[in-house]
Design a protein around this motif. Structure first.
Motif, PDB file in Angstrom:
ATOM      1  N   THR A 226       0.893  -1.214   0.045  1.00 49.46           N
ATOM      2  CA  THR A 226      -0.089   0.177   0.188  1.00 49.46           C
ATOM      3  C   THR A 226       0.969   1.209   0.079  1.00 49.46           C
ATOM      4  N   GLY A 227       0.661   2.064  -0.672  1.00 52.63           N
ATOM      5  CA  GLY A 227       1.167   3.557  -1.047  1.00 52.63           C
ATOM      6  C   GLY A 227       0.213   4.420  -1.452  1.00 52.63           C
ATOM      7  N   PRO A 228       0.665   5.607  -1.939  1.00 54.01           N
ATOM      8  CA  PRO A 228      -0.080   6.529  -2.371  1.00 54.01           C
ATOM      9  C   PRO A 228      -0.784   6.105  -3.793  1.00 54.01           C
ATOM     10  N   GLY A 229      -2.172   6.037  -3.694  1.00 53.65           N
ATOM     11  CA  GLY A 229      -2.727   5.585  -4.907  1.00 53.65           C
ATOM     12  C   GLY A 229      -2.674   3.945  -5.302  1.00 53.65           C
ATOM     13  N   THR A 230      -2.187   3.182  -4.361  1.00 52.51           N
ATOM     14  CA  THR A 230      -2.072   1.691  -4.555  1.00 52.51           C
ATOM     15  C   THR A 230      -2.389   0.902  -3.285  1.00 52.51           C
ATOM     16  N   GLY A 231      -2.660  -0.231  -3.708  1.00 49.57           N
ATOM     17  CA  GLY A 231      -3.117  -1.104  -2.532  1.00 49.57           C
ATOM     18  C   GLY A 231      -4.336  -0.967  -1.898  1.00 49.57           C
ATOM     19  N   TYR A 232      -4.193  -0.916  -0.525  1.00 51.39           N
ATOM     20  CA  TYR A 232      -5.677  -0.645   0.200  1.00 51.39           C
ATOM     21  C   TYR A 232      -5.958   0.833   0.256  1.00 51.39           C
ATOM     22  N   GLY A 233      -5.019   1.642   0.124  1.00 48.48           N
ATOM     23  CA  GLY A 233      -5.186   3.178   0.347  1.00 48.48           C
ATOM     24  C   GLY A 233      -4.668   3.834   1.430  1.00 48.48           C
ATOM     25  N   ALA A 234      -5.467   3.926   2.495  1.00 47.69           N
ATOM     26  CA  ALA A 234      -4.932   4.443   3.889  1.00 47.69           C
ATOM     27  C   ALA A 234      -4.249   3.448   4.628  1.00 47.69           C
ATOM     28  N   PRO A 235      -2.730   3.539   4.854  1.00 50.35           N
ATOM     29  CA  PRO A 235      -1.909   2.814   5.477  1.00 50.35           C
ATOM     30  C   PRO A 235      -2.288   2.306   6.898  1.00 50.35           C
ATOM     31  N   CYS A 236      -2.675   3.257   7.839  1.00 53.87           N
ATOM     32  CA  CYS A 236      -3.261   2.860   9.002  1.00 53.87           C
ATOM     33  C   CYS A 236      -4.085   3.931   9.547  1.00 53.87           C
ATOM     34  N   TYR A 237      -4.817   3.522  10.478  1.00 54.13           N
ATOM     35  CA  TYR A 237      -5.988   4.824  11.098  1.00 54.13           C
ATOM     36  C   TYR A 237      -6.697   3.935  12.136  1.00 54.13           C
ATOM     37  N   CYS A 238      -7.127   4.680  13.076  1.00 53.29           N
ATOM     38  CA  CYS A 238      -8.033   4.379  14.256  1.00 53.29           C
ATOM     39  C   CYS A 238      -9.659   4.596  13.760  1.00 53.29           C
ATOM     40  N   ALA A 239     -10.201   3.325  13.648  1.00 50.26           N
ATOM     41  CA  ALA A 239     -11.501   3.365  13.286  1.00 50.26           C
ATOM     42  C   ALA A 239     -12.566   3.668  14.194  1.00 50.26           C
ATOM     43  N   ASN A 240     -12.340   3.141  15.405  1.00 51.45           N
ATOM     44  CA  ASN A 240     -13.078   3.142  16.612  1.00 51.45           C
ATOM     45  C   ASN A 240     -12.520   3.588  18.060  1.00 51.45           C
ATOM     46  N   GLY A 280       5.564   2.043  13.922  1.00 52.70           N
ATOM     47  CA  GLY A 280       5.109   3.227  14.719  1.00 52.70           C
ATOM     48  C   GLY A 280       3.678   3.423  14.229  1.00 52.70           C
ATOM     49  N   MET A 281       3.398   3.135  13.082  1.00 55.18           N
ATOM     50  CA  MET A 281       1.835   3.255  12.608  1.00 55.18           C
ATOM     51  C   MET A 281       0.781   2.589  13.491  1.00 55.18           C
ATOM     52  N   PHE A 282       1.204   1.427  13.620  1.00 52.54           N
ATOM     53  CA  PHE A 282       0.401   0.460  14.568  1.00 52.54           C
ATOM     54  C   PHE A 282       0.374   0.832  15.942  1.00 52.54           C
ATOM     55  N   ALA A 283       1.378   1.507  16.335  1.00 49.72           N
ATOM     56  CA  ALA A 283       1.502   1.845  17.821  1.00 49.72           C
ATOM     57  C   ALA A 283       0.671   3.317  17.808  1.00 49.72           C
ATOM     58  N   HIS A 284       0.724   4.081  16.964  1.00 50.55           N
ATOM     59  CA  HIS A 284       0.185   5.464  16.897  1.00 50.55           C
ATOM     60  C   HIS A 284      -1.434   5.285  16.662  1.00 50.55           C
ATOM     61  N   ASP A 285      -2.041   4.433  15.998  1.00 53.87           N
ATOM     62  CA  ASP A 285      -3.420   4.195  15.927  1.00 53.87           C
ATOM     63  C   ASP A 285      -3.817   3.340  17.225  1.00 53.87           C
ATOM     64  N   PHE A 286      -2.939   2.431  17.812  1.00 51.78           N
ATOM     65  CA  PHE A 286      -3.380   1.632  18.876  1.00 51.78           C
ATOM     66  C   PHE A 286      -3.675   2.742  20.012  1.00 51.78           C
ATOM     67  N   PHE A 287      -2.812   3.710  20.302  1.00 49.35           N
ATOM     68  CA  PHE A 287      -2.755   4.558  21.414  1.00 49.35           C
ATOM     69  C   PHE A 287      -4.138   5.573  21.203  1.00 49.35           C
ATOM     70  N   HIS A 288      -4.575   5.694  20.154  1.00 48.99           N
ATOM     71  CA  HIS A 288      -5.785   6.553  19.963  1.00 48.99           C
ATOM     72  C   HIS A 288      -6.760   5.759  20.744  1.00 48.99           C
ATOM     73  N   ALA A 289      -6.907   4.308  20.202  1.00 51.80           N
ATOM     74  CA  ALA A 289      -7.824   3.185  20.677  1.00 51.80           C
ATOM     75  C   ALA A 289      -7.659   2.994  22.091  1.00 51.80           C
ATOM     76  N   LEU A 290      -6.592   3.118  22.536  1.00 55.22           N
ATOM     77  CA  LEU A 290      -6.262   2.557  23.928  1.00 55.22           C
ATOM     78  C   LEU A 290      -6.754   3.877  24.990  1.00 55.22           C
ATOM     79  N   GLY A 291      -6.495   4.954  24.484  1.00 59.08           N
ATOM     80  CA  GLY A 291      -6.882   6.353  25.548  1.00 59.08           C
ATOM     81  C   GLY A 291      -8.321   6.472  25.526  1.00 59.08           C
ATOM     82  N   GLY A 292      -9.049   6.293  24.617  1.00 60.28           N
ATOM     83  CA  GLY A 292     -10.561   6.511  24.541  1.00 60.28           C
ATOM     84  C   GLY A 292     -10.740   7.751  24.239  1.00 60.28           C
ATOM     85  N   LEU A 293     -11.767   8.315  24.938  1.00 65.16           N
ATOM     86  CA  LEU A 293     -12.395   9.645  24.605  1.00 65.16           C
ATOM     87  C   LEU A 293     -12.603  10.329  25.907  1.00 65.16           C
ATOM     88  N   HIS A 294     -12.329  11.768  25.835  1.00 68.47           N
ATOM     89  CA  HIS A 294     -12.605  12.482  26.994  1.00 68.47           C
ATOM     90  C   HIS A 294     -13.272  13.811  26.470  1.00 68.47           C
TER      91      HIS A 294
END
Length: 543
Positions: A226-240, A280-294
């Motif tokens: 996956t890269g710009p315009g190829t593969g899945y599209g977005a390399p990593c993100y937090c969905a929920n 680092g991408m996996f960790a970045h978005d895992f921390f979004h999920a891990l922290g939750g909301l405030h």
């Protein structure tokens, strides 16, 4: 109504511009800013020009009841606004919706996650699509998301958090890649395709998995590279909580409920990373999920610039959008070098995740003078950070970054100063490095050091604050927080001691003088320090 309301509307409009957080403000926005089908509501009145009684009366039939509530809420909110700065000025008090703050005002760290410690049960599913083969061996993917991610989390949390993985793959999804592919630009992601990816994955494995046993879910699309315009599209993100809520300018993430065709549901943290994503991408978005909301915001925000992020793929450099912190936190820059491990996270992110406690923080008010010796942030210690509250939720954090553990890859070491602007949302620079060398590229010389003439002093005249890096005591790095008025004599005293330490002392009398110097410095008698230093150096020259 018998009352001219233009002034009232102006007050309400002014209130909306302020960085209010809390239940009252959320209720006010929800109740009074809901526009009718015509697209016009009270918000339209405010923005269409100076409000008048006539304009209000045009909407009187629809809003008569709400107007009364609006006026009542205005009084309450204005009282809230008056109280908040006074409370924050006493110690930067923040409120956590899941765990009310109890400690003294001076020792407040702000909101901290109540779910980011201990065992984290993560369902990890590597998925593939018909007619598209993965390019990275499953064992290599497993090593990244199971072994390396757990190692990273354990080190950053000082052993207080770890991952219990359940890794599965390859799981074949029913439709081709085009049905799931999404754009990588922030704010332009198709939430329907994200939901399809997750729910199709759940449906495929629902007969063998009890989703209630997991706190988080990671989905790993195997879609070539996956890269710009190829593969899945977005390399990593937090969905929920995150992308599933729909990313707009008024973005307020929440926890969506995902459901398989068989009726099984999951509402925990969900993050997605492609097969060739960096650790680092996996960790970045895992921390979004891990922290939750405030207060309807991610507790662990993105520290890069969301507006610049879409251009990064075209330019080919992560530093393009890491304009607030550079590589000093993976929430700002996923990795510093593609083929190297990610760097560690800053004290801000560690605090938000609950991995730094109040007793590991030295609290200093503006106008006070304090000397602290900080353990490297990468290692567990008694004092890890200095916090200087500025009022209205803003503050400085001072930390000691050393090439230890994952921080070995950092471009620099020394005293790092962060300014936290709590009102700014994720992706708008809520944390900003006070760059010791603004002329250096990508914050590569961001730290303050006593032996660098142009990098040995930080001054905030407006808040009467000066920060001076001091000498080291074993692995600890000294730092002095004082007033802007005392900066010259304090810096002169620190530099004098540095000069003394560069000369080895042989005579006991000189060693006694040096002990007196240390005692005077720690009592903040900077003028006396300079006299003692001169005496020591004169005796050294006369030997």
């Amino acid at each position: 109504m018998g009352v001219k309301v233009s002034q009232c509307f102006k007050v309400i409009y002014w209130i909306e511009q302020l960085p209010i957080s809390g239940i009252l403000y959320s209720y006010y926005r929800t109740t009074f800013y809901t526009a009718p089908r015509s697209g016009r509501g009270l918000n339209y009145i405010f923005l269409s020009g100076a409000p008048t009684t006539v304009q209000l009366m045009l909407h009187r039939k629809k809003y008569k009841k709400n107007i009364v509530l609006l006026l009542c809420t205005t009084v309450i909110v204005m009282g809230f606004l008056w109280i908040t700065p006074h409370v924050q000025a006493q110690g930067d008090i923040s409120r956590n919706s899941s765990h009310p703050v109890q400690m003294g005002a001076e020792k407040m760290l702000g909101p901290q996650s109540q779910q980011a410690k201990g065992e984290q049960r993560v369902l990890m599913v590597a998925v593939r699509f018909p007619y598209v083969g993965p390019t990275i061996p499953l064992g290599e993917i497993r090593r990244t998301v199971v072994t390396e991610l757990d190692k990273y989390v354990r080190e950053q949390s000082y052993g207080s958090t770890w991952i219990k993985p359940d890794f599965r793959g390859w799981v074949k999804l029913p439709d081709g890649l085009s049905k799931y592919r999404i754009r990588h630009e922030y704010g332009k992601i198709d939430t329907g395709k994200i939901r399809k990816l997750i729910e199709d994955t759940m449906t495929t494995i629902e007969n063998e998995v009890d989703f209630s046993q997991y706190q988080h879910m990671l989905i790993i699309p195997g879609a070539a590279v996956t890269g710009p315009g190829t593969g899945y599209g977005a390399p990593c993100y937090c969905a929920n909580p995150g992308m599933l809520s729909g990313v707009t300018k008024s973005y307020h993430p929440g926890y969506a409920t995902l459901k398989s065709k068989g009726g099984k549901t999951f509402q925990g943290g969900i993050f997605v990373g492609v097969e060739n994503a960096h650790l680092g991408m996996f960790a970045h978005d895992f921390f979004h999920a891990l922290g939750g909301l405030h207060m309807n915001r991610p507790l662990v925000p993105c520290l890069y610039d969301h507006q610049l992020q879409p251009e990064t793929a075209r330019i080919g450099s992560l530093s393009h959008h890491a304009v607030f912190m550079g590589p000093w936190d993976i929430m700002s820059m996923h990795y510093y070098k593609r083929k190297e491990p990610p760097v560690g996270i800053s004290s801000f992110t560690k605090i938000r995740l609950g991995w730094i406690s109040p007793d590991q923080v030295a609290f200093v008010r503006p106008g006070e003078t304090t000397c602290a010796f900080l353990t490297p942030l990468a290692t567990k210690g008694n004092t890890l950070v200095v916090k200087i509250p500025l009022g209205r939720g803003n503050y400085y954090l001072v930390e000691n970054r050393r090439p230890i553990g994952f921080d070995q890859i950092l471009p620099d070491s020394g005293i790092l100063i962060l300014k936290v602007i709590s009102a700014l949302p994720s992706g708008s620079g809520p944390v900003r490095v006070r760059n010791a060398d603004p002329d250096s590229s990508n914050f590569s010389h961001a730290t303050f050091k006593l032996d660098y003439p142009n990098r040995n002093l930080f001054v905030d005249e407006e808040n009467n604050i000066a920060v001076i890096p001091l000498w080291s005591e074993e692995e600890k790095q000294g730092v002095l927080v004082t007033t802007a008025q005392k900066r010259s004599e304090a810096l002169a005293a620190a530099l004098a001691l540095q000069k003394i330490q560069q000369n080895r002392l042989q005579i006991n009398e000189q060693k006694q003088l040096l002990e007196r110097y240390h005692e005077s410095f720690k009592e903040f008698e900077f003028t006396n320090c300079s006299r003692i230093a001169k005496d020591i150096l004169d005796r050294k020259l006369n030997q």
